[in-house]
Design a protein around this motif. Structure first.
Motif, PDB file in Angstrom:
ATOM      1  N   GLU A   1       0.812  -1.216   0.000  1.00  8.30           N
ATOM      2  CA  GLU A   1       0.000   0.000   0.000  1.00  8.30           C
ATOM      3  C   GLU A   1       0.848   1.271   0.000  1.00  8.30           C
ATOM      4  N   LYS A   2       2.104   1.176   0.406  1.00  8.72           N
ATOM      5  CA  LYS A   2       2.970   2.355   0.471  1.00  8.72           C
ATOM      6  C   LYS A   2       4.032   2.359  -0.623  1.00  8.72           C
ATOM      7  N   LEU A   3       3.924   1.429  -1.568  1.00 12.40           N
ATOM      8  CA  LEU A   3       4.977   1.276  -2.570  1.00 12.40           C
ATOM      9  C   LEU A   3       5.155   2.530  -3.417  1.00 12.40           C
ATOM     10  N   LEU A   4       4.079   3.020  -4.046  1.00 15.75           N
ATOM     11  CA  LEU A   4       4.208   4.179  -4.926  1.00 15.75           C
ATOM     12  C   LEU A   4       4.543   5.434  -4.151  1.00 15.75           C
ATOM     13  N   GLU A   5       3.990   5.554  -2.944  1.00 14.56           N
ATOM     14  CA  GLU A   5       4.321   6.711  -2.100  1.00 14.56           C
ATOM     15  C   GLU A   5       5.814   6.735  -1.791  1.00 14.56           C
ATOM     16  N   THR A   6       6.373   5.580  -1.480  1.00 15.09           N
ATOM     17  CA  THR A   6       7.797   5.505  -1.147  1.00 15.09           C
ATOM     18  C   THR A   6       8.669   5.763  -2.370  1.00 15.09           C
ATOM     19  N   ALA A   7       8.284   5.208  -3.506  1.00 11.41           N
ATOM     20  CA  ALA A   7       9.041   5.461  -4.739  1.00 11.41           C
ATOM     21  C   ALA A   7       9.006   6.942  -5.088  1.00 11.41           C
ATOM     22  N   SER A   8       7.851   7.575  -4.879  1.00 10.95           N
ATOM     23  CA  SER A   8       7.734   9.014  -5.149  1.00 10.95           C
ATOM     24  C   SER A   8       8.609   9.813  -4.203  1.00 10.95           C
TER      25      SER A   8
END
Length: 258
Positions: free
Chosen positions: A184-191
């Motif tokens: 659930e936090k993958l794209l947030e972390t990549a960003s």
């Protein structure tokens, strides 16, 4: 852009999303062509400073290729992944930093595409594998050459010879991924990684990437003695002047990428 991927640019960050979740985001010729367009735009657009490669759906980042050696619109051969991997055709070098956000299966060509990134953020459900020997298919060997360079020797050889997979925790232990987060936090972390890179001088970042990767396989004395054109060009850039002024004024630099 052609279909097969999503492409958007916001605040100097390009986001490329593999968008065939029902096919586990496996790469077909149409997606290859779309990826080639995306990498070309990222390279040529001075307002793009960093790119994030992700994938739709929770089950897979990319399960490999439907076919290899696709073609561009003019009929020339293209390497897998829109040219990025160098497998099946000429390799396209991405000059801007690339972050891969990997979830689920990253196997075969999908694993290789992830290894083309400069930084890998993995969801806790990620699995990385080289299944060629297990299924009895050996064609282009690019993934094996990358694995033996990016993983400890015996770990890479075990993956290659058995066709088995490693999970995200093992990948982090072996230095393959930079960070593991819940899906659930993958794209947030990549960003977040992209924002951190975009806060630095884009021309300095690109020059550093070029210098490091262009001499990665050379002896240290050769690397140290090499003249790097992007670094030399940076000396006359507006960003270099701005960086010095911001440091003297004790303020955040306002980069232009020029």
């Amino acid at each position: 852009m052609s279909s097969g991927i999503l492409f958007e640019v916001d605040n100097h960050i390009a986001r490329v999303t593999l968008d065939r979740p029902k096919a586990l985001n496996s790469i077909d010729p149409e997606m290859d062509a779309a990826l080639f367009e995306a990498w070309t735009e990222i390279n040529s657009n001075p307002d793009i400073w960093v790119a994030v490669l992700g994938a739709a759906g929770e089950k897979a980042f990319c399960a490999g290729a439907n076919v290899s050696g696709g073609t561009e619109g003019d009929g020339r051969r293209m390497a897998l992944g829109g040219g990025l991997t160098g497998v099946g055709g000429p390799m396209l070098t991405l000059r801007k930093p690339l972050i891969a956000a990997v979830q689920g299966y990253a196997i075969g060509g999908g694993f290789e595409l992830a290894m083309c990134a400069d930084i890998i953020v993995a969801a806790d459900n990620a699995q990385f594998g080289i299944p060629e020997t297990k299924v009895g298919i050996i064609g282009e060997a690019g993934i094996m050459h990358r694995a033996i360079r990016q993983l400890p020797h015996h770990i890479a050889m075990a993956l290659i010879l058995t066709g088995e997979r490693i999970d995200a925790q093992q990948a982090e232990r072996y230095g393959l991924v930079n960070e593991i987060v819940p899906y659930e936090k993958l794209l947030e972390t990549a960003s977040s990684w992209a924002d951190r890179i975009a806060s630095a001088s884009p021309l300095a970042v690109q020059a550093a990437k070029d210098a490091v990767l262009s001499r990665a396989g050379w002896p240290l004395d050769v690397a140290l003695a090499t003249r790097y054109e992007p670094i030399e060009a940076y000396a006359n850039s507006a960003d270099r002047i701005e960086g010095r002024a911001a440091f003297a004024d004790k303020r955040a630099a306002q980069w232009s990428g020029r």
